[in-house]
Motif scaffolding. Structure first.
Motif, PDB file in Angstrom:
ATOM      1  N   LEU A   1       1.181  -6.747   0.549  1.00 42.01           N
ATOM      2  CA  LEU A   1       0.182  -7.205  -0.424  1.00 42.01           C
ATOM      3  C   LEU A   1       0.170  -8.717  -0.597  1.00 42.01           C
ATOM      4  O   LEU A   1      -0.589  -9.234  -1.423  1.00 42.01           O
TER       5      LEU A   1
ATOM      6  N   SER B   1       4.359  -9.682  -3.976  1.00 37.16           N
ATOM      7  CA  SER B   1       4.168  -8.478  -3.169  1.00 37.16           C
ATOM      8  C   SER B   1       5.429  -7.624  -3.182  1.00 37.16           C
ATOM      9  O   SER B   1       5.365  -6.401  -3.343  1.00 37.16           O
TER      10      SER B   1
ATOM     11  N   TYR C   1      -3.921  -2.014  -3.729  1.00 32.96           N
ATOM     12  CA  TYR C   1      -3.513  -3.288  -4.321  1.00 32.96           C
ATOM     13  C   TYR C   1      -4.087  -3.448  -5.727  1.00 32.96           C
ATOM     14  O   TYR C   1      -3.374  -3.812  -6.676  1.00 32.96           O
TER      15      TYR C   1
END
Length: 266
Positions: A183, A203, A251
């Protein structure tokens, strides 16, 4: 309520439906600008490995003469330089395609020009990919160490099972490490003020405890990937934005606690 994979995939398909230009056309342009262009460029570069294979299998020249004549420093330098430049280019283009899929998921009307978003943030695009690759390599050394331990135990005990367990542990560890940084690009796209290291750290923190959910989602596309083989890869033009939008939904859910809102119809 946790992450809902079927809903996320349905929203991904819904975002693709009616989008202009069609996501398949954008994927086609992306393919032409990456894989096809890369193959064209490399066709003009002499590959010493292909040449060595030809002379070793089709001629009777001594092996040492073939190696010394083909694997010259200049040829290897040109090959490595072109591979490096293409890899950097692919990193930048993948950054742009991720931007396109995120904007498509949010129904912001993305187009072909978003494929070039990585060139407008080239330093960030190259930086995040380089550091992710570096961290994956360094953390991967732990998996290699565990694998070596299993191999040594297998040799000592005369058991092939230990070696097999070492291979499995190495594969699982590397997959887990790769998912920790999946991410990072999204954080950079959403937060222009954020640095590369901060995006990577965000992330890693976001993926803590939810790696399995994204892995299961990726595996749910396996059937489509196999089916694409029988379509000579044409199905991938539809599958690539589908997978990209589903990941963008993942996400959005994990960071904002919701899926991108659908525009209201007046």
């Amino acid at each position: 309520m946790g992450y809902n994979r079927p809903q996320s995939k349905w929203l991904a398909r819904d975002a693709m439906r009616g989008a202009y230009p069609h996501p398949m056309l954008v994927s086609l342009v992306y393919l032409l600008l990456t894989s096809v262009l890369g193959n064209v460029v490399m066709s003009f570069v002499s590959n010493p490995f292909d040449a060595a294979y030809y002379y070793l299998t089709q001629t009777n020249y001594p092996v040492d003469e073939i190696m010394s004549a083909i694997f010259t420093p200049s040829r290897m330098a040109v090959l490595l330089l072109m591979e490096l430049l293409l890899n950097l280019y692919f990193w930048v283009m993948r950054y742009g395609y991720t931007s396109y899929c995120l904007r498509l998921t949010r129904r912001e009307g993305p187009s072909y020009r978003n494929l070039l978003d990585g060139f407008y943030s080239m330093g960030r695009a190259l930086g995040v990919n380089f550091l992710v690759a570096l961290f994956q390599f360094l953390w991967g050394l732990i998996g290699v160490a565990v694998y070596v331990v299993f191999v040594l135990v297998g040799v000592f005990l005369g058991s092939g099972l230990a070696v097999l367990m070492g291979i499995v542990s190495l594969v699982v560890w590397n997959i887990y490490i790769s998912y920790r940084y999946r991410l990072a690009v999204y954080f950079l796209l959403d937060h222009p003020e954020m640095g590369v290291l901060e995006a990577i750290r965000s992330s890693r923190e976001t993926m803590r405890g939810v790696t399995g959910a994204l892995f299961v989602q990726d595996m749910s596309f396996l059937g489509w990937s196999i089916l694409s083989i029988f379509t000579l890869g044409i199905l991938n033009l539809w599958l690539a934005p589908y997978v990209g939008c589903a990941e963008a939904n993942f996400y959005h859910w994990e960071v904002y606690g919701s899926y991108p809102e659908r525009p209201s119809v007046l």
